[in-house]
Design an enzyme around this catalytic site. Structure first.
Site, mmCIF file in Angstrom:
data_model
loop_
_atom_site.group_PDB
_atom_site.id
_atom_site.type_symbol
_atom_site.label_atom_id
_atom_site.label_comp_id
_atom_site.label_asym_id
_atom_site.label_seq_id
_atom_site.Cartn_x
_atom_site.Cartn_y
_atom_site.Cartn_z
ATOM 1 N N HIS A 84 0.824 -1.220 0.000
ATOM 2 C CA HIS A 84 0.000 0.000 0.000
ATOM 3 C C HIS A 84 0.854 1.264 0.000
ATOM 4 C CE1 HIS A 84 -3.429 -2.370 0.803
ATOM 5 N NE2 HIS A 84 -3.319 -2.462 2.099
ATOM 6 N N GLU A 136 -3.471 3.285 1.528
ATOM 7 C CA GLU A 136 -2.993 3.717 0.204
ATOM 8 C C GLU A 136 -3.476 5.132 -0.104
ATOM 9 O OE1 GLU A 136 -3.904 1.091 -3.190
ATOM 10 O OE2 GLU A 136 -4.135 2.921 -4.352
HETATM 11 S S1 SF4 Z 1 -1.964 -1.975 -6.871
HETATM 12 FE FE1 SF4 Z 1 -2.555 -3.244 -5.157
HETATM 13 S S2 SF4 Z 1 -3.926 -4.779 -6.055
HETATM 14 FE FE2 SF4 Z 1 -2.780 -3.848 -7.760
HETATM 15 S S3 SF4 Z 1 -1.012 -5.200 -8.061
HETATM 16 FE FE3 SF4 Z 1 -0.411 -3.540 -6.681
HETATM 17 S S4 SF4 Z 1 -0.717 -4.381 -4.625
HETATM 18 FE FE4 SF4 Z 1 -1.876 -5.650 -6.046
#
Ligand code: SF4
Length: 297
Positions: A84, A136
């Site tokens: 995140h 995030e």
């Molecule tokens: S953004 Fe989040 S869901 Fe997408 S690949 Fe990266 S860690 Fe995985």
């Protein structure tokens, strides 16, 4: 585009949703963490490294220590930043403690942070589509210097752009394309200038599509993943809403003999934070289902 994989176990046929389990970003982050644990023995993680209790347990047994703030770690220690990511100020704080940073930030999250910072520098009010309490989104928000608004997808009909001229839009990586489009049209109709960076990653939506497809062709579907994992919960909701009997388990202890009894073709899906070893362990347990049924398992 996802596909399905089949496996026959006794009188049970298992059909696996594809893709399943760890997404690219989580796999990459956990691999870096493991490597660092092997090298340093003890590694501090800022917040839980992954929304999966069994995987966290495994990592704790290898020397991981979970902390909530950088001040809890010793000067010069090794610290893991999860997929995140963290905001730029937090990263600076870690570096000021001479921390050896194992940066597991997913490149898709880094891109969302960079685009928000760029928009901010260029004088746009940044709008983030996402959940404002999500780590995030906090990281993206704190990495922008100017004004930032977070728009929850549930409030797409009521968000305010009053008095805004230049609006720059980015998204939390796990949001839906339809919601981003709705936000963009809503803003474009009212702001004098709109600039958009689509920072959505396909990892969660591809898993959701594959569960929806699978649900119609099996007698029941087992969703594997942490009860604290939002993306696993979404898979569970999709499967359940389809009307197919659905069981959400974290590990093999959650398997129910009664639930399995009248089913021969079972779908298996797993959230983006579910490790392969856990999926494999549960499939192996299911492989013994035929004799287990006979033995009264
Ligand atoms: S953004 Fe989040 S869901 Fe997408 S690949 Fe990266 S860690 Fe995985």
């Amino acid at each position: 585009m996802g596909s399905e994989k089949k496996g026959t176990t006794g009188d049970l046929e298992l059909v696996f949703a594809e893709p399943k389990g760890f997404c690219f970003g989580v796999r990459r982050a956990i691999a870096a963490l493991e490597e660092s644990l092997e090298l340093h023995g003890r590694v501090y993680a800022l917040g839980s490294p992954i929304h999966n209790p069994q995987e966290v347990e495994r990592l704790l047994s290898k020397g991981l220590v979970i902390i909530e703030t950088p001040s809890e770690m010793p000067m010069g220690g090794a610290v893991f930043v999860r997929a995140h990511g963290v905001s730029d100020p937090v990263m600076e704080e870690l570096r000021s403690r001479n921390a050896l940073v194992v940066d597991g930030t997913c490149p898709f999250v880094s891109k969302a942070k960079e685009k928000a910072a760029l928009l901010s520098r260029e004088g746009y009010t940044v709008m983030i589509l996402g959940d404002e309490d999500h780590p995030e989104v906090k990281a993206i928000r704190l990495s922008s210097e100017g004004p930032v608004t977070v728009v929850d997808p549930l409030r797409l009909k009521s968000f305010d752009v009053e008095g805004l001229n230049k609006v720059g839009i980015v998204s939390q990586t796990t949001q839906r394309e339809e919601d981003l489009s709705a936000l963009v049209s809503g803003v474009s109709a009212r702001a004098s200038e709109t600039r958009v960076f689509n920072t959505i990653c396909d990892a969660t939506s591809s898993r959701q599509r594959s569960v929806a497809r699978l649900a119609g062709s099996v007698d029941g579907i087992i969703i594997i993943g942490g009860k604290n994992s939002a993306n696993t919960e979404k898979l569970f909701e999709i499967a359940k809403t389809s009307g197919t009997p659905t069981l959400w388990i974290e590990d093999e202890e959650g398997l129910e003999r009664g639930w399995l009894e009248d089913k021969t073709r079972i779908g298996i899906a797993a959230g983006a934070s579910t490790p392969d070893w856990l999926i494999h362990r549960i499939a192996t347990r299911l492989a013994s289902a035929k004799s287990a049924r006979e033995d009264g398992w």
